[in-house]
Design an enzyme around this catalytic site. Structure first.
Site, PDB file in Angstrom:
ATOM      1  N   ARG A  58     -21.676 -29.532 -12.900  1.00  0.00           N
ATOM      2  CA  ARG A  58     -22.787 -28.640 -12.607  1.00  0.00           C
ATOM      3  C   ARG A  58     -22.544 -27.776 -11.363  1.00  0.00           C
ATOM      4  O   ARG A  58     -22.709 -26.546 -11.395  1.00  0.00           O
ATOM      5  CB  ARG A  58     -24.077 -29.455 -12.387  1.00  0.00           C
ATOM      6  CG  ARG A  58     -24.710 -29.955 -13.654  1.00  0.00           C
ATOM      7  CD  ARG A  58     -25.401 -31.290 -13.406  1.00  0.00           C
ATOM      8  NE  ARG A  58     -24.354 -32.289 -13.268  1.00  0.00           N
ATOM      9  CZ  ARG A  58     -23.919 -33.023 -14.299  1.00  0.00           C
ATOM     10  NH1 ARG A  58     -24.503 -32.939 -15.456  1.00  0.00           N
ATOM     11  NH2 ARG A  58     -22.916 -33.872 -14.150  1.00  0.00           N
ATOM     12  N   THR A  59     -22.159 -28.403 -10.259  1.00  0.00           N
ATOM     13  CA  THR A  59     -22.077 -27.665  -8.989  1.00  0.00           C
ATOM     14  C   THR A  59     -20.949 -26.632  -9.038  1.00  0.00           C
ATOM     15  O   THR A  59     -21.127 -25.480  -8.640  1.00  0.00           O
ATOM     16  CB  THR A  59     -21.859 -28.652  -7.826  1.00  0.00           C
ATOM     17  OG1 THR A  59     -22.771 -29.739  -7.977  1.00  0.00           O
ATOM     18  CG2 THR A  59     -22.083 -27.998  -6.491  1.00  0.00           C
ATOM     19  N   LYS A  86       0.686 -32.831  -2.879  1.00  0.00           N
ATOM     20  CA  LYS A  86       2.026 -32.923  -2.268  1.00  0.00           C
ATOM     21  C   LYS A  86       1.929 -33.324  -0.798  1.00  0.00           C
ATOM     22  O   LYS A  86       2.914 -33.265  -0.064  1.00  0.00           O
ATOM     23  CB  LYS A  86       2.740 -31.581  -2.382  1.00  0.00           C
ATOM     24  CG  LYS A  86       2.940 -31.099  -3.808  1.00  0.00           C
ATOM     25  CD  LYS A  86       3.577 -29.707  -3.800  1.00  0.00           C
ATOM     26  CE  LYS A  86       3.416 -29.023  -5.141  1.00  0.00           C
ATOM     27  NZ  LYS A  86       3.629 -27.563  -5.037  1.00  0.00           N
ATOM     28  N   ARG A 108     -16.306 -29.053  -1.982  1.00  0.00           N
ATOM     29  CA  ARG A 108     -16.739 -30.425  -2.288  1.00  0.00           C
ATOM     30  C   ARG A 108     -15.584 -31.335  -1.918  1.00  0.00           C
ATOM     31  O   ARG A 108     -14.436 -31.094  -2.304  1.00  0.00           O
ATOM     32  CB  ARG A 108     -17.079 -30.604  -3.764  1.00  0.00           C
ATOM     33  CG  ARG A 108     -17.258 -32.085  -4.119  1.00  0.00           C
ATOM     34  CD  ARG A 108     -17.833 -32.323  -5.468  1.00  0.00           C
ATOM     35  NE  ARG A 108     -19.239 -31.976  -5.501  1.00  0.00           N
ATOM     36  CZ  ARG A 108     -20.058 -32.313  -6.503  1.00  0.00           C
ATOM     37  NH1 ARG A 108     -19.598 -32.995  -7.541  1.00  0.00           N
ATOM     38  NH2 ARG A 108     -21.325 -31.974  -6.483  1.00  0.00           N
ATOM     39  N   HIS A 136     -25.716 -33.041   0.139  1.00  0.00           N
ATOM     40  CA  HIS A 136     -25.477 -32.160  -1.011  1.00  0.00           C
ATOM     41  C   HIS A 136     -26.615 -31.121  -0.963  1.00  0.00           C
ATOM     42  O   HIS A 136     -27.567 -31.164  -1.736  1.00  0.00           O
ATOM     43  CB  HIS A 136     -25.521 -32.983  -2.299  1.00  0.00           C
ATOM     44  CG  HIS A 136     -25.014 -32.281  -3.519  1.00  0.00           C
ATOM     45  ND1 HIS A 136     -24.785 -30.918  -3.577  1.00  0.00           N
ATOM     46  CD2 HIS A 136     -24.698 -32.757  -4.750  1.00  0.00           C
ATOM     47  CE1 HIS A 136     -24.348 -30.595  -4.785  1.00  0.00           C
ATOM     48  NE2 HIS A 136     -24.275 -31.695  -5.514  1.00  0.00           N
TER      49      HIS A 136
HETATM   50  N1   CP Z   1     -25.433 -32.945  -9.379  1.00  0.00           N
HETATM   51  C1   CP Z   1     -24.118 -32.757  -9.241  1.00  0.00           C
HETATM   52  O1   CP Z   1     -23.602 -32.618  -8.110  1.00  0.00           O
HETATM   53  O2   CP Z   1     -23.406 -32.727 -10.415  1.00  0.00           O
HETATM   54  P1   CP Z   1     -21.849 -32.469 -10.499  1.00  0.00           P
HETATM   55  O3   CP Z   1     -21.162 -33.648  -9.867  1.00  0.00           O
HETATM   56  O4   CP Z   1     -21.535 -32.355 -11.963  1.00  0.00           O
HETATM   57  O5   CP Z   1     -21.532 -31.220  -9.745  1.00  0.00           O
END
Ligand code: CP
Length: 312
Positions: A58-59, A86, A108, A136
């Site tokens: 999603r993100t 590496k 991320r 998040h």
């Molecule tokens: N909610 C969320 O962070 O989903 P993803 O891990 O798929 O990005």
């Protein structure tokens, strides 16, 4: 009101006014996503790098789509296909990315604090797309946008968050954001998954029993057990977890009849949430995903203008 944050590292650093501005901006962008031609020139000429060192559906997708819908050049790198495998350090990776003159790096990473570390070392904007068990922020903002859409206002809402609170960056960001906006938060989960002292983060009450937490709640947010972040077993079994902390057709009746059910995804059906509930009338889970694109458009847009504002 002008947005004065060059980086989005966490909700902890945002005021209620900042959150309001982000949600209002996202709401104004949302309409673009239902047009035949889903593109505006707002960020033409800007380069956004989405650097995902942990799995994401999603993100990652919604940051990429958000950038493209604003006409930015949006490109992705992932941990498994980058030179990190590496042995390159995060700092060296970031410096090399920076040499290609991006305007924004969306990151991320499995280590808490990675976005903050980068923000001190590179010149472009950094947006935290999830750092370890820390924060998040874009998830919490899309959650608040969804609550506001369905409930009219966030102030005064009773929001139950259930599950693995200790390892959940979604829970932490939501606690900060909901507290800023005047909601009351109830947390529930096994004792091994509730951090000591979490009540001090805001208007937060901890319950040992899911039924007490969701009684008369306006919003019920279910969380996945983050097995990948647990160094030792914190549960007797998933079956037992589902029995005591899973949301199902029966215990959902304890919440307000108009309560909404949320989940940040990915869901483990039959563990923290039954399919009856996740697919039921009260679920707004795909509304959250839809709002994720609009919120991320708003974040990319707002941080892009900050250098000019700060130079005024
Ligand atoms: N909610 C969320 O962070 O989903 P993803 O891990 O798929 O990005």
């Amino acid at each position: 009101m002008a947005f004065r944050h060059k980086h989005i590292l966490g909700i902890e650093h945002l005021s209620a006014e900042d959150i309001q501005l982000i949600l209002d901006t996202a709401e104004s962008f949302k309409e673009i996503n239902s047009r035949d031609i889903k593109k505006v020139p707002t960020l033409r000429g800007k380069t956004i790098i989405n650097a995902f060192f942990e799995a994401s559906t999603r993100t990652r997708l919604s940051f990429e789509i958000a950038g493209k819908r604003l006409s930015a050049d949006s490109v992705n790198i992932s941990g498994s296909t980058s030179s990190v495998v590496k042995g390159e350090t995060l700092e060296d990776t970031a410096k090399n990315i920076e040499a290609m003159a991006p305007d924004i790096i969306v990151i991320r990473h499995g280590h808490s604090g990675s976005p903050h570390y980068l923000a001190e070392r590179v010149g472009c904007s950094i947006i935290n797309a999830g750092d370890g068990a820390h924060e998040h922020p874009s998830q919490a903002l899309l959650d608040l946008m969804t609550m506001r859409e369905h409930k009219g206002s966030i102030k005064g809402l009773e929001v139950a968050i259930v599950g693995d609170i200790t390892h959940s960056r979604v829970a932490r960001s939501n606690i900060y954001a909901l507290t800023r906006m005047g909601a009351r938060i109830r947390l529930a989960g096994p004792g091994t998954m509730i951090p000591a002292g979490i009540e001090k983060m805001g208007d937060v009450t901890v319950f040992n029993d899911l039924r007490d937490a969701i009684k008369d709640a306006d919003v019920v947010m279910m969380l996945r057990i983050q097995l990948e972040r647990q160094s030792k077993t914190l549960l007797p079994s998933l079956r037992e977890y589902a029995r005591y902390f899973g949301l199902n057709q029966e215990n959902l009746k304890l919440a307000r009849p108009d309560a909404i059910v949320m989940h940040p995804g990915p869901m483990n059906r039959g563990v923290e949430i039954s399919s009856y509930v996740s697919d039921g009338e009260q679920n707004v889970i795909l509304d959250q995903v839809e709002n994720g694109v609009a919120v991320r458009m708003a974040l990319l847009y707002l941080v892009s203008g900050v250098d000019a504002i700060l130079a005024e």
